[in-house]
Motif scaffolding. Structure first.
Motif, PDB file in Angstrom:
ATOM      1  N   LYS A   1       0.827  -1.211   0.000  1.00 43.69           N
ATOM      2  CA  LYS A   1       0.000   0.000   0.000  1.00 43.69           C
ATOM      3  C   LYS A   1       0.861   1.261   0.000  1.00 43.69           C
ATOM      4  O   LYS A   1       0.557   2.215  -0.720  1.00 43.69           O
ATOM      5  CB  LYS A   1      -0.960   0.004   1.195  1.00 43.69           C
ATOM      6  CG  LYS A   1      -2.107  -0.975   1.024  1.00 43.69           C
ATOM      7  CD  LYS A   1      -3.221  -0.769   2.039  1.00 43.69           C
ATOM      8  CE  LYS A   1      -2.836  -1.172   3.414  1.00 43.69           C
ATOM      9  NZ  LYS A   1      -3.963  -1.145   4.370  1.00 43.69           N
ATOM     10  N   ARG A   2       1.936   1.265   0.774  1.00 48.74           N
ATOM     11  CA  ARG A   2       2.826   2.438   0.801  1.00 48.74           C
ATOM     12  C   ARG A   2       3.492   2.628  -0.558  1.00 48.74           C
ATOM     13  O   ARG A   2       3.681   3.740  -1.016  1.00 48.74           O
ATOM     14  CB  ARG A   2       3.872   2.312   1.908  1.00 48.74           C
ATOM     15  CG  ARG A   2       3.300   2.258   3.313  1.00 48.74           C
ATOM     16  CD  ARG A   2       2.602   3.545   3.701  1.00 48.74           C
ATOM     17  NE  ARG A   2       1.879   3.442   4.943  1.00 48.74           N
ATOM     18  CZ  ARG A   2       2.293   3.939   6.108  1.00 48.74           C
ATOM     19  NH1 ARG A   2       3.447   4.577   6.190  1.00 48.74           N
ATOM     20  NH2 ARG A   2       1.544   3.800   7.187  1.00 48.74           N
ATOM     21  N   ALA A   3       3.834   1.533  -1.217  1.00 43.81           N
ATOM     22  CA  ALA A   3       4.418   1.630  -2.561  1.00 43.81           C
ATOM     23  C   ALA A   3       3.429   2.265  -3.531  1.00 43.81           C
ATOM     24  O   ALA A   3       3.822   3.041  -4.407  1.00 43.81           O
ATOM     25  CB  ALA A   3       4.842   0.255  -3.059  1.00 43.81           C
TER      26      ALA A   3
ATOM     27  N   LEU B   1       7.515   4.059   5.589  1.00 48.08           N
ATOM     28  CA  LEU B   1       7.018   3.025   6.502  1.00 48.08           C
ATOM     29  C   LEU B   1       6.912   3.566   7.926  1.00 48.08           C
ATOM     30  O   LEU B   1       7.691   4.443   8.311  1.00 48.08           O
ATOM     31  CB  LEU B   1       7.954   1.814   6.504  1.00 48.08           C
ATOM     32  CG  LEU B   1       7.894   0.893   5.307  1.00 48.08           C
ATOM     33  CD1 LEU B   1       8.944  -0.205   5.447  1.00 48.08           C
ATOM     34  CD2 LEU B   1       6.516   0.293   5.137  1.00 48.08           C
ATOM     35  N   PRO B   2       5.990   3.031   8.692  1.00 45.23           N
ATOM     36  CA  PRO B   2       5.946   3.387  10.116  1.00 45.23           C
ATOM     37  C   PRO B   2       7.280   3.016  10.765  1.00 45.23           C
ATOM     38  O   PRO B   2       7.936   2.048  10.357  1.00 45.23           O
ATOM     39  CB  PRO B   2       4.815   2.523  10.673  1.00 45.23           C
ATOM     40  CG  PRO B   2       4.040   2.042   9.501  1.00 45.23           C
ATOM     41  CD  PRO B   2       4.961   2.059   8.324  1.00 45.23           C
ATOM     42  N   SER B   3       7.680   3.762  11.760  1.00 47.29           N
ATOM     43  CA  SER B   3       8.986   3.526  12.395  1.00 47.29           C
ATOM     44  C   SER B   3       9.119   2.098  12.914  1.00 47.29           C
ATOM     45  O   SER B   3      10.208   1.537  12.915  1.00 47.29           O
ATOM     46  CB  SER B   3       9.234   4.531  13.511  1.00 47.29           C
ATOM     47  OG  SER B   3       8.195   4.464  14.463  1.00 47.29           O
ATOM     48  N   SER B   4       8.015   1.492  13.319  1.00 42.37           N
ATOM     49  CA  SER B   4       8.068   0.124  13.839  1.00 42.37           C
ATOM     50  C   SER B   4       8.447  -0.900  12.772  1.00 42.37           C
ATOM     51  O   SER B   4       8.871  -2.005  13.100  1.00 42.37           O
ATOM     52  CB  SER B   4       6.715  -0.260  14.437  1.00 42.37           C
ATOM     53  OG  SER B   4       5.705  -0.213  13.447  1.00 42.37           O
TER      54      SER B   4
ATOM     55  N   ARG C   1      -1.614  -1.323  -8.690  1.00 41.77           N
ATOM     56  CA  ARG C   1      -1.272  -0.093  -7.972  1.00 41.77           C
ATOM     57  C   ARG C   1      -2.521   0.721  -7.654  1.00 41.77           C
ATOM     58  O   ARG C   1      -2.735   1.154  -6.528  1.00 41.77           O
ATOM     59  CB  ARG C   1      -0.286   0.753  -8.776  1.00 41.77           C
ATOM     60  CG  ARG C   1       0.213   1.980  -8.005  1.00 41.77           C
ATOM     61  CD  ARG C   1       0.779   3.067  -8.889  1.00 41.77           C
ATOM     62  NE  ARG C   1      -0.286   3.579  -9.730  1.00 41.77           N
ATOM     63  CZ  ARG C   1      -0.237   3.614 -11.070  1.00 41.77           C
ATOM     64  NH1 ARG C   1       0.826   3.200 -11.707  1.00 41.77           N
ATOM     65  NH2 ARG C   1      -1.252   4.085 -11.758  1.00 41.77           N
ATOM     66  N   ASP C   2      -3.366   0.932  -8.647  1.00 42.07           N
ATOM     67  CA  ASP C   2      -4.575   1.741  -8.444  1.00 42.07           C
ATOM     68  C   ASP C   2      -5.521   1.108  -7.436  1.00 42.07           C
ATOM     69  O   ASP C   2      -6.115   1.804  -6.605  1.00 42.07           O
ATOM     70  CB  ASP C   2      -5.299   1.952  -9.775  1.00 42.07           C
ATOM     71  CG  ASP C   2      -4.529   2.824 -10.742  1.00 42.07           C
ATOM     72  OD1 ASP C   2      -3.546   3.487 -10.327  1.00 42.07           O
ATOM     73  OD2 ASP C   2      -4.896   2.842 -11.935  1.00 42.07           O
ATOM     74  N   THR C   3      -5.668  -0.204  -7.496  1.00 40.75           N
ATOM     75  CA  THR C   3      -6.554  -0.911  -6.569  1.00 40.75           C
ATOM     76  C   THR C   3      -6.061  -0.758  -5.136  1.00 40.75           C
ATOM     77  O   THR C   3      -6.849  -0.473  -4.225  1.00 40.75           O
ATOM     78  CB  THR C   3      -6.663  -2.400  -6.944  1.00 40.75           C
ATOM     79  OG1 THR C   3      -7.200  -2.504  -8.265  1.00 40.75           O
ATOM     80  CG2 THR C   3      -7.550  -3.165  -5.978  1.00 40.75           C
ATOM     81  N   LEU C   4      -4.751  -0.917  -4.922  1.00 39.18           N
ATOM     82  CA  LEU C   4      -4.196  -0.786  -3.572  1.00 39.18           C
ATOM     83  C   LEU C   4      -4.253   0.658  -3.079  1.00 39.18           C
ATOM     84  O   LEU C   4      -4.558   0.922  -1.921  1.00 39.18           O
ATOM     85  CB  LEU C   4      -2.769  -1.316  -3.531  1.00 39.18           C
ATOM     86  CG  LEU C   4      -2.604  -2.798  -3.867  1.00 39.18           C
ATOM     87  CD1 LEU C   4      -1.161  -3.228  -3.710  1.00 39.18           C
ATOM     88  CD2 LEU C   4      -3.528  -3.664  -3.048  1.00 39.18           C
ATOM     89  N   TYR C   5      -4.002   1.585  -3.974  1.00 41.83           N
ATOM     90  CA  TYR C   5      -4.076   3.009  -3.608  1.00 41.83           C
ATOM     91  C   TYR C   5      -5.503   3.372  -3.178  1.00 41.83           C
ATOM     92  O   TYR C   5      -5.706   4.112  -2.210  1.00 41.83           O
ATOM     93  CB  TYR C   5      -3.620   3.879  -4.778  1.00 41.83           C
ATOM     94  CG  TYR C   5      -3.599   5.344  -4.458  1.00 41.83           C
ATOM     95  CD1 TYR C   5      -2.512   5.912  -3.790  1.00 41.83           C
ATOM     96  CD2 TYR C   5      -4.656   6.169  -4.793  1.00 41.83           C
ATOM     97  CE1 TYR C   5      -2.494   7.259  -3.489  1.00 41.83           C
ATOM     98  CE2 TYR C   5      -4.657   7.514  -4.502  1.00 41.83           C
ATOM     99  CZ  TYR C   5      -3.559   8.059  -3.837  1.00 41.83           C
ATOM    100  OH  TYR C   5      -3.547   9.393  -3.523  1.00 41.83           O
TER     101      TYR C   5
ATOM    102  N   ILE D   1      -7.713   1.659  -1.687  1.00 43.45           N
ATOM    103  CA  ILE D   1      -8.186   1.140  -0.396  1.00 43.45           C
ATOM    104  C   ILE D   1      -7.548   1.853   0.780  1.00 43.45           C
ATOM    105  O   ILE D   1      -7.903   1.576   1.930  1.00 43.45           O
ATOM    106  CB  ILE D   1      -7.995  -0.389  -0.283  1.00 43.45           C
ATOM    107  CG1 ILE D   1      -6.521  -0.782  -0.318  1.00 43.45           C
ATOM    108  CG2 ILE D   1      -8.825  -1.117  -1.319  1.00 43.45           C
ATOM    109  CD1 ILE D   1      -6.265  -2.242   0.002  1.00 43.45           C
ATOM    110  N   ILE D   2      -6.642   2.768   0.518  1.00 36.04           N
ATOM    111  CA  ILE D   2      -6.019   3.524   1.613  1.00 36.04           C
ATOM    112  C   ILE D   2      -7.006   4.598   2.061  1.00 36.04           C
ATOM    113  O   ILE D   2      -7.452   5.412   1.257  1.00 36.04           O
ATOM    114  CB  ILE D   2      -4.693   4.171   1.153  1.00 36.04           C
ATOM    115  CG1 ILE D   2      -3.704   3.089   0.740  1.00 36.04           C
ATOM    116  CG2 ILE D   2      -4.126   5.054   2.261  1.00 36.04           C
ATOM    117  CD1 ILE D   2      -2.453   3.624   0.080  1.00 36.04           C
TER     118      ILE D   2
END
Length: 124
Positions: free
Chosen positions: A56-58, A74-77, A114-118, A120-121
């Motif tokens: 999702k971040r990509a 990415l989150p720091s964790s 890419r579009d599908t994952l974008y 859902i954010i």
């Protein structure tokens, strides 16, 4: 038809079975423009939570991205992860291609992924 469409259908049937595919297509409608996106999402949901976050971040970064770019969003964790392994697993799962192994540069296998994952954010 589109090679991506064929590859996505074949992958879905291998992972979920023919009956699940028929059911998915029946509920989406065989001519529904979002049917392929539904198959992508179904495959995406089977990924680990770390793979999902990275993918999702990509999608926010764009068509092409490097390990350094992914790490920066990415989150720091999750920054201590071995991103090489996570990205390789996403290549193996059919979500990404490796563009340049030396530069550790990747791209989505198809803009529909890419579009599908974008999409859902959730908005912030």
């Amino acid at each position: 038809g589109s090679p991506f469409w064929c590859k996505t259908i074949a992958g879905y049937i291998l992972e979920s079975g023919y009956d699940a595919f028929v059911s998915s297509m029946s509920s989406a409608g065989t001519h529904d423009a979002h049917a392929i996106g539904n198959l992508v999402l179904s495959r995406f949901e089977r990924l680990s939570s770390v793979q999902q976050v990275v993918a999702k971040r990509a999608s926010v970064i764009g068509d092409e991205f490097t390990i350094a770019e992914i790490s920066s969003v990415l989150p720091s964790s999750l920054r201590a992860l071995k991103l090489d392994k996570v990205l390789t697993s996403l290549v193996d799962a059919g979500f990404f291609y490796t563009i340049d192994e030396n530069e550790k540069c990747f791209t989505f296998q198809n803009e529909i992924i890419r579009d599908t994952l974008y999409d859902i954010i959730p908005p912030r």
